[in-house]
Design a protein around this motif. Structure first.
Motif, PDB file in Angstrom:
ATOM      1  N   ARG A  95       0.862  -1.184   0.000  1.00 37.38           N
ATOM      2  CA  ARG A  95       0.000   0.000   0.000  1.00 37.38           C
ATOM      3  C   ARG A  95       0.894   1.229   0.000  1.00 37.38           C
ATOM      4  NH1 ARG A  95      -5.042   1.939   0.611  1.00 37.38           N
ATOM      5  NH2 ARG A  95      -5.685   3.190   2.400  1.00 37.38           N
ATOM      6  N   LYS A  97       1.258   5.753  -0.461  1.00 35.04           N
ATOM      7  CA  LYS A  97       0.580   7.044  -0.360  1.00 35.04           C
ATOM      8  C   LYS A  97       1.323   8.052  -1.219  1.00 35.04           C
ATOM      9  CE  LYS A  97      -1.444  10.279   2.933  1.00 35.04           C
ATOM     10  NZ  LYS A  97      -1.582  10.692   4.351  1.00 35.04           N
ATOM     11  N   ILE A 117      -3.321   4.748  -1.875  1.00 35.58           N
ATOM     12  CA  ILE A 117      -4.229   5.645  -1.157  1.00 35.58           C
ATOM     13  C   ILE A 117      -4.584   6.767  -2.122  1.00 35.58           C
ATOM     14  CG2 ILE A 117      -4.489   7.183   0.812  1.00 35.58           C
ATOM     15  CD1 ILE A 117      -2.524   5.411   2.314  1.00 35.58           C
ATOM     16  N   ASP A 118      -5.807   6.738  -2.621  1.00 33.32           N
ATOM     17  CA  ASP A 118      -6.191   7.621  -3.715  1.00 33.32           C
ATOM     18  C   ASP A 118      -6.518   9.039  -3.282  1.00 33.32           C
ATOM     19  OD1 ASP A 118      -6.063   5.463  -5.602  1.00 33.32           O
ATOM     20  OD2 ASP A 118      -7.904   4.735  -4.690  1.00 33.32           O
ATOM     21  N   ASN A 119      -6.870   9.209  -2.011  1.00 31.48           N
ATOM     22  CA  ASN A 119      -7.328  10.523  -1.560  1.00 31.48           C
ATOM     23  C   ASN A 119      -6.263  11.258  -0.754  1.00 31.48           C
ATOM     24  OD1 ASN A 119      -7.502   8.692   0.554  1.00 31.48           O
ATOM     25  ND2 ASN A 119      -9.072   9.852   1.608  1.00 31.48           N
ATOM     26  N   GLU A 146      -9.346   2.571  -3.738  1.00 37.81           N
ATOM     27  CA  GLU A 146     -10.224   2.641  -2.575  1.00 37.81           C
ATOM     28  C   GLU A 146     -11.668   2.672  -3.052  1.00 37.81           C
ATOM     29  OE1 GLU A 146      -8.704   6.170  -0.600  1.00 37.81           O
ATOM     30  OE2 GLU A 146      -7.757   4.894   0.902  1.00 37.81           O
ATOM     31  N   PRO A 155     -15.443   8.173   0.230  1.00 38.65           N
ATOM     32  CA  PRO A 155     -14.545   7.017   0.176  1.00 38.65           C
ATOM     33  C   PRO A 155     -14.647   6.182   1.446  1.00 38.65           C
ATOM     34  CG  PRO A 155     -13.310   8.964   0.782  1.00 38.65           C
ATOM     35  CD  PRO A 155     -14.709   9.430   0.498  1.00 38.65           C
ATOM     36  N   TYR A 156     -14.310   4.916   1.338  1.00 39.16           N
ATOM     37  CA  TYR A 156     -14.301   4.026   2.498  1.00 39.16           C
ATOM     38  C   TYR A 156     -12.937   4.077   3.178  1.00 39.16           C
ATOM     39  CZ  TYR A 156     -18.809   1.941   1.326  1.00 39.16           C
ATOM     40  OH  TYR A 156     -20.144   1.737   1.088  1.00 39.16           O
ATOM     41  N   ASN A 157     -12.507   5.277   3.539  1.00 40.95           N
ATOM     42  CA  ASN A 157     -11.214   5.376   4.214  1.00 40.95           C
ATOM     43  C   ASN A 157     -11.396   5.303   5.728  1.00 40.95           C
ATOM     44  OD1 ASN A 157     -12.059   7.966   5.042  1.00 40.95           O
ATOM     45  ND2 ASN A 157     -11.066   8.949   3.305  1.00 40.95           N
ATOM     46  N   ASP A 158     -10.279   5.325   6.452  1.00 38.61           N
ATOM     47  CA  ASP A 158     -10.328   5.156   7.901  1.00 38.61           C
ATOM     48  C   ASP A 158     -11.129   6.256   8.590  1.00 38.61           C
ATOM     49  OD1 ASP A 158      -8.438   7.043   7.206  1.00 38.61           O
ATOM     50  OD2 ASP A 158      -6.928   6.383   8.651  1.00 38.61           O
ATOM     51  N   TYR A 186     -10.952   0.232   4.851  1.00 36.05           N
ATOM     52  CA  TYR A 186      -9.646   0.418   5.495  1.00 36.05           C
ATOM     53  C   TYR A 186      -9.817   1.034   6.878  1.00 36.05           C
ATOM     54  CZ  TYR A 186      -7.243  -0.308   1.035  1.00 36.05           C
ATOM     55  OH  TYR A 186      -6.761  -0.845  -0.121  1.00 36.05           O
ATOM     56  N   ASN A 188      -7.155   2.184  10.404  1.00 41.47           N
ATOM     57  CA  ASN A 188      -5.786   2.435  10.811  1.00 41.47           C
ATOM     58  C   ASN A 188      -5.637   2.064  12.279  1.00 41.47           C
ATOM     59  OD1 ASN A 188      -3.326   3.775  11.691  1.00 41.47           O
ATOM     60  ND2 ASN A 188      -3.434   4.962   9.802  1.00 41.47           N
TER      61      ASN A 188
END
Length: 240
Positions: A95, A97, A117-119, A146, A155-158, A186, A188
């Motif tokens: 992964r 960034k 990590i797209d964002n 993501e 987005p489905y980020n942390d 995802y 963290n």
């Protein structure tokens, strides 16, 4: 997430690693409770100091992959070989960034997929996104984006998992599965830190619902997933 500490208190690398280990053990307990297997992206900069934990994660049936903050190609090769020798398993995923290595370099090291990590450049955490969420293949590597909810375009980020009410998040998952084959979630490990106990300097919105509240939220999500009989998978199993 890299957390700075308050100036009045110095937290050593050993203490940071201990916090990371404690957080991951909490996550492992919750995953085991709900019989869910996941992929753990281990920060390359501390992977060498987490060998016992890495072995425990793998021994419970979870996948080990790497997270690269700013590690060079030769060091990645060394750590990858060391970890593969330890586990007697191939490390397939990485992964990235801001510091992104070329696909050809990663392919030569034996990686099979990249989870970028797209964002990374989004200034506001709730900025809505529009882009392709399908897995593609480039130079023999699977590129995994993501996931984004078509319902909210979030987005489905942390961070989104941390701040959204669980009912809203569940609706996002349902809406996404109507149009996409999978939802990639995802988290963290630092979100599970008790910031009242440890003097890390983090933005106020990162303090929200952290620590024990994150444990409760993850338990609630996995309970809901099992109740709805939604399938879960480690990343390498889904791709290959």
């Amino acid at each position: 997430m890299t957390s700075a500490t308050k100036k009045v208190v110095e937290i050593s690398l050993e203490e940071r690693i201990k916090i990371t280990e404690d957080n991951i053990k909490s996550i492992l307990r919750i995953l085991d409770l709900h019989d869910v297997r996941a992929t753990f992206f281990i920060d390359l900069s501390i992977a060498e100091k987490l060998q016992n934990l890495i072995k425990a994660i793998s021994g419970r049936g979870h996948e080990i992959a790497f997270y690269n903050l700013n590690t060079g190609i030769s060091e990645i090769e060394r750590i990858k070989k060391m970890t593969e020798d330890l586990l007697e398993k191939q490390i397939r995923g990485i992964r990235q960034k801001d510091f992104k290595l070329s696909l050809s370099e990663l392919k030569l090291l034996g990686f099979n997929y990249i989870s970028n990590i797209d964002n990374a450049n989004i200034l506001f955490p709730f900025k809505r996104l529009k882009r392709n969420t399908e897995i593609t293949e480039e130079e023999g590597l699977s590129i995994i984006p993501e996931s984004i909810s078509p319902y909210s375009q979030l987005p489905y980020n942390d961070f989104v998992f941390q701040v959204l009410p669980m009912k809203y998040y569940e609706n996002m998952v349902f809406e996404t599965l109507k149009s996409d084959e999978f939802v990639l979630i995802y988290l963290n490990s630092w979100q599970f830190t008790d910031f009242k106990k440890y003097p890390f300097k983090v933005p106020f919105y990162r303090n929200y619902s952290s620590g024990k509240k994150m444990e409760d939220k993850l338990e609630a999500l996995l309970s809901w997933i099992n109740e709805k009989e939604l399938a879960t998978s480690r990343m390498k199993d889904y791709i290959f």
